[in-house]
Design a protein around this motif. Structure first.
Motif, PDB file in Angstrom:
ATOM      1  N   LEU A  24       0.840  -1.204   0.000  1.00 27.69           N
ATOM      2  CA  LEU A  24       0.000   0.000   0.000  1.00 27.69           C
ATOM      3  C   LEU A  24       0.874   1.253   0.000  1.00 27.69           C
ATOM      4  N   TRP A  25       1.946   1.222   0.816  1.00 30.59           N
ATOM      5  CA  TRP A  25       2.856   2.366   0.869  1.00 30.59           C
ATOM      6  C   TRP A  25       3.533   2.565  -0.480  1.00 30.59           C
ATOM      7  N   LEU A  26       3.977   1.460  -1.117  1.00 26.48           N
ATOM      8  CA  LEU A  26       4.627   1.565  -2.429  1.00 26.48           C
ATOM      9  C   LEU A  26       3.680   2.124  -3.479  1.00 26.48           C
ATOM     10  N   TYR A  27       2.400   1.714  -3.379  1.00 26.03           N
ATOM     11  CA  TYR A  27       1.394   2.224  -4.318  1.00 26.03           C
ATOM     12  C   TYR A  27       1.251   3.740  -4.172  1.00 26.03           C
ATOM     13  N   TYR A  28       1.115   4.195  -2.917  1.00 24.01           N
ATOM     14  CA  TYR A  28       0.954   5.632  -2.688  1.00 24.01           C
ATOM     15  C   TYR A  28       2.225   6.388  -3.033  1.00 24.01           C
ATOM     16  N   TRP A  29       3.395   5.768  -2.794  1.00 24.29           N
ATOM     17  CA  TRP A  29       4.651   6.405  -3.164  1.00 24.29           C
ATOM     18  C   TRP A  29       4.732   6.581  -4.670  1.00 24.29           C
ATOM     19  N   HIS A  30       4.313   5.548  -5.403  1.00 24.04           N
ATOM     20  CA  HIS A  30       4.327   5.622  -6.866  1.00 24.04           C
ATOM     21  C   HIS A  30       3.389   6.715  -7.351  1.00 24.04           C
ATOM     22  N   GLN A  31       2.197   6.814  -6.723  1.00 26.24           N
ATOM     23  CA  GLN A  31       1.221   7.824  -7.104  1.00 26.24           C
ATOM     24  C   GLN A  31       1.703   9.222  -6.756  1.00 26.24           C
ATOM     25  N   SER A  32       2.585   9.321  -5.743  1.00 25.14           N
ATOM     26  CA  SER A  32       3.023  10.632  -5.264  1.00 25.14           C
ATOM     27  C   SER A  32       4.331  11.091  -5.885  1.00 25.14           C
ATOM     28  N   ARG A  33       4.901  10.281  -6.785  1.00 22.79           N
ATOM     29  CA  ARG A  33       6.219  10.612  -7.317  1.00 22.79           C
ATOM     30  C   ARG A  33       6.271  12.000  -7.941  1.00 22.79           C
ATOM     31  N   ASN A  34       5.191  12.390  -8.611  1.00 15.77           N
ATOM     32  CA  ASN A  34       5.165  13.685  -9.285  1.00 15.77           C
ATOM     33  C   ASN A  34       4.470  14.773  -8.461  1.00 15.77           C
ATOM     34  N   LEU A  35       4.151  14.453  -7.219  1.00 15.21           N
ATOM     35  CA  LEU A  35       3.519  15.432  -6.338  1.00 15.21           C
ATOM     36  C   LEU A  35       4.585  16.098  -5.477  1.00 15.21           C
ATOM     37  N   PRO A  36       4.391  17.367  -5.103  1.00 15.60           N
ATOM     38  CA  PRO A  36       5.401  18.059  -4.297  1.00 15.60           C
ATOM     39  C   PRO A  36       5.473  17.566  -2.854  1.00 15.60           C
ATOM     40  N   ILE A  37       4.389  16.930  -2.364  1.00 15.65           N
ATOM     41  CA  ILE A  37       4.359  16.409  -0.998  1.00 15.65           C
ATOM     42  C   ILE A  37       3.904  14.955  -1.043  1.00 15.65           C
ATOM     43  N   MET A  38       4.507  14.125  -0.225  1.00 12.47           N
ATOM     44  CA  MET A  38       4.107  12.719  -0.152  1.00 12.47           C
ATOM     45  C   MET A  38       2.644  12.610   0.270  1.00 12.47           C
ATOM     46  N   ASN A  39       1.859  11.839  -0.471  1.00 12.10           N
ATOM     47  CA  ASN A  39       0.440  11.626  -0.176  1.00 12.10           C
ATOM     48  C   ASN A  39       0.290  10.285   0.543  1.00 12.10           C
ATOM     49  N   TRP A  40       0.129  10.309   1.888  1.00  8.29           N
ATOM     50  CA  TRP A  40       0.100   9.105   2.696  1.00  8.29           C
ATOM     51  C   TRP A  40      -1.293   8.480   2.718  1.00  8.29           C
ATOM     52  N   PRO A  41      -1.362   7.145   2.892  1.00  4.62           N
ATOM     53  CA  PRO A  41      -2.670   6.509   3.074  1.00  4.62           C
ATOM     54  C   PRO A  41      -3.389   7.110   4.283  1.00  4.62           C
ATOM     55  N   LEU A  42      -4.659   7.390   4.129  1.00  4.91           N
ATOM     56  CA  LEU A  42      -5.551   7.920   5.176  1.00  4.91           C
ATOM     57  C   LEU A  42      -5.182   9.348   5.601  1.00  4.91           C
ATOM     58  N   LEU A  43      -3.894   9.610   5.785  1.00  2.00           N
ATOM     59  CA  LEU A  43      -3.466  10.905   6.329  1.00  2.00           C
ATOM     60  C   LEU A  43      -3.251  11.972   5.270  1.00  2.00           C
ATOM     61  N   GLY A  44      -3.227  11.583   4.002  1.00  2.00           N
ATOM     62  CA  GLY A  44      -3.016  12.554   2.939  1.00  2.00           C
ATOM     63  C   GLY A  44      -1.652  13.221   3.029  1.00  2.00           C
ATOM     64  N   MET A  45      -1.618  14.524   2.774  1.00  2.00           N
ATOM     65  CA  MET A  45      -0.356  15.270   2.798  1.00  2.00           C
ATOM     66  C   MET A  45      -0.099  15.955   4.135  1.00  2.00           C
ATOM     67  N   SER A  46      -0.970  15.717   5.106  1.00  2.00           N
ATOM     68  CA  SER A  46      -0.857  16.398   6.399  1.00  2.00           C
ATOM     69  C   SER A  46       0.454  16.141   7.134  1.00  2.00           C
ATOM     70  N   PRO A  47       1.017  14.899   7.122  1.00  3.88           N
ATOM     71  CA  PRO A  47       2.286  14.692   7.841  1.00  3.88           C
ATOM     72  C   PRO A  47       3.396  15.627   7.383  1.00  3.88           C
ATOM     73  N   GLY A  48       3.527  15.812   6.069  1.00  6.54           N
ATOM     74  CA  GLY A  48       4.559  16.709   5.548  1.00  6.54           C
ATOM     75  C   GLY A  48       4.336  18.145   5.980  1.00  6.54           C
ATOM     76  N   LEU A  49       3.065  18.554   5.990  1.00  3.32           N
ATOM     77  CA  LEU A  49       2.721  19.918   6.392  1.00  3.32           C
ATOM     78  C   LEU A  49       3.033  20.150   7.868  1.00  3.32           C
ATOM     79  N   LEU A  50       2.647  19.189   8.709  1.00  6.44           N
ATOM     80  CA  LEU A  50       2.872  19.331  10.151  1.00  6.44           C
ATOM     81  C   LEU A  50       4.359  19.319  10.497  1.00  6.44           C
ATOM     82  N   CYS A  51       5.121  18.484   9.799  1.00  5.42           N
ATOM     83  CA  CYS A  51       6.567  18.406  10.059  1.00  5.42           C
ATOM     84  C   CYS A  51       7.289  19.690   9.660  1.00  5.42           C
ATOM     85  N   ASN A  52       6.679  20.447   8.761  1.00  2.62           N
ATOM     86  CA  ASN A  52       7.315  21.680   8.276  1.00  2.62           C
ATOM     87  C   ASN A  52       6.571  22.932   8.722  1.00  2.62           C
TER      88      ASN A  52
END
Length: 521
Positions: A24-52
């Motif tokens: 599941l993580w590999l799938y989302y990583w593949h889908q997020s390759r061209n996105l500026p922020i990693m899109n996590w399962p369930l959590l979306g892009m929020s982890p990257g936003l909170l960390c920064n």
């Protein structure tokens, strides 16, 4: 034997669960390759936003630069329905602020985030009769001759009797001073005189602290976190009165107590007919102006305690925070770019305005009518606002479904955020030298001020909601800049860290610690 088999089955289940998570993580990583922020399962892009969150402005800029076009869709956690679009595309900004202005309002989420402190004031009101009436009323007061006299008199006196004596004391004693704190005190005194008709006297050598000043800063920091956290999280914090929400609630109460006290005192004096010594200020003008009362009543507003509270806080926030932030960044930039400082100094020398001599000391102070001739200084201030806009983020929400010039489709449930901070750092807008501090980019070959479209340089907003106080802001900043540059030399304390704060206003996180020395004329 059975126990061993059960243990093996347990390990197998754990392995399958781990494998499933990995796939599941590999799938989302593949889908997020061209996105500026990693899109996590369930959590979306929020982890990257909170960390920064501590470097949110630079993080947004970094993300927007990675996109093919400077616009990307922020994917929230799965339990949040709203879509967020973040952009620094001038075409999108122009579309929202001017071309299709009436299809883009502040939106309900903006009111949820800012409503506790700003109430129903002009910065929160949407494209409605309420907003239009408030804007017209404020505009008429700004054009009033008595107000313009009050404005220049207030700034001039506060520079001469407040700012210069403190800098003189600091230069003589050799002590370090936080220029950002000095500017916050300066602008707070000024805006209180203009809006409330009282001088709180924050700009003094004693550097005394007042709870209502720090309350504004705490509220602004808490409001930024409402942008980052899911609404359910910050609402829970508010209900439990913990974290940033506790500071916000406390700050709002302190500010309201300060404002309501001024309103009551002013109303009491007017009721008794005691107008002796009362200045012309926004609060008095609203209470006495029958035309403004009629105009606002037609829009469904009445000049109640709440209306006066909301109006006063909106104007105080605008006059205190934005100008103090801009002045802080300006003096940091010229302190770290001595050639620019020298050019500003030479420009003022050529203007040949030695205004006053007191106690064998030369004071260089320009009037409001004289400052427009200083073109290079104007360019340096514009360059400061480009790189460090006091309000780094703006909100918009579409009323009806629409398509932005970038091709992104948006609906009524969409939220749009455009980053003024990122726009000032885009090569596509300002060229390859976009990160350099170059006042010359604002000056024409003929030596005049270069016009830049407001949707490209939006420190003062654009379209029908453009800033009413733009000219006043430039006059105030120029009068302060001239008085300081001509009389003193500012040097940033070695090793002092300078970073943007995590707030809705782009202050410096650690202030601006400097040493001040007297300039030899």
């Amino acid at each position: 034997m059975a126990a061993v088999m059960m243990t093996n089955m347990g390990y197998l289940q754990l392995f399958i669960a781990f494998l499933g998570f990995l796939l599941l993580w590999l799938y989302y990583w593949h889908q997020s390759r061209n996105l500026p922020i990693m899109n996590w399962p369930l959590l979306g892009m929020s982890p990257g936003l909170l960390c920064n969150a501590h470097r949110i402005q630079d993080y947004f800029t970094q993300c927007l630069k990675q996109c093919p076009t400077p616009t990307f869709e922020f994917r929230p956690p799965c339990f949040i329905n709203n879509n967020f679009l973040i952009t620094s595309d001038p075409a999108n900004v122009h579309y929202m602020l001017s071309k299709h202005f009436y299809n883009f309002h502040k939106g309900p989420n903006f009111k949820k985030i800012f409503g506790d402190i700003l109430g129903e004031g002009i910065f929160v009101s949407d494209q409605s009769d309420s907003w239009a009436s408030q804007r017209t009323s404020i505009q008429s007061l700004l054009k009033n001759g008595r107000f313009q006299q009050l404005f220049e008199k207030t700034i001039r006196e506060k520079v001469e009797k407040g700012l210069i004596p403190i800098l003189e004391h600091v230069s003589v004693t050799g002590m370090e001073v936080d220029m950002q704190d000095l500017f916050i005190r300066f602008t707070f005194d000024n805006i209180c005189m203009i809006v409330l008709g009282m001088d709180p006297g924050m700009l003094s050598i004693e550097f005394r602290e007042e709870s209502y000043v720090t309350a504004f800063d705490e509220a602004e920091e808490a409001i930024l976190y409402r942008h980052i956290l899911p609404e359910s999280c910050w609402r829970l914090q508010k209900w439990l009165q913990i974290g940033k929400e506790k500071k916000l609630s406390r700050g709002v109460k302190v500010v309201e107590h300060f404002i309501f006290k001024r309103i009551s005192l002013k109303q009491e004096r007017l009721r008794k007919g005691d107008k002796e010594g009362m200045s012309f200020d926004f609060l008095t003008a609203y209470m006495e102006n029958d035309h403004a009362d009629h105009q606002l009543s037609a829009a469904g507003l009445e000049i109640s305690h709440k209306f006066l509270r909301d109006t006063a806080i909106n104007l105080l926030a605008a006059g205190k925070d934005t100008i103090s932030a801009a002045l802080s960044w300006f003096f940091w930039l010229i302190a770290t770019h001595p050639l620019v400082e020298n050019k500003i100094w030479e420009e003022i020398i050529k203007a040949n305005n030695i205004r006053e001599i007191k106690d064998d000391k030369v004071w260089w102070i320009f009037s409001a009518e004289e400052v427009p001739k200083l073109v290079y200084l104007h360019g340096a201030l514009c360059e400061t606002l480009r790189l460090f806009p006091p309000v780094p983020l703006e909100h918009k929400a579409p009323i009806k479904a629409d398509i932005l010039p970038s091709g992104h489709k948006i609906g009524p449930d969409s939220e749009l955020i455009f980053s003024l901070y990122a726009m000032g750092r885009m090569e596509s807008i300002w060229g390859r030298d976009c990160l350099e501090f170059k006042p010359e980019r604002w000056i024409t070959e003929g030596g005049g001020i270069r016009h830049v479209p407001s949707y490209k340089f939006i420190a003062f907003n654009a379209g029908p909601r453009s800033c009413l106080g733009k000219e006043m802001t430039f006059i105030q900043m120029k009068m302060v800049a001239i008085a300081i540059i001509c009389n003193y030399h500012i040097e940033v304390v070695e090793g002092h860290p300078v970073y943007p704060s995590s707030s809705v206003i782009l202050h410096m996180r650690h202030g601006l610690k400097v040493k001040v020395s007297k300039r030899c004329v």
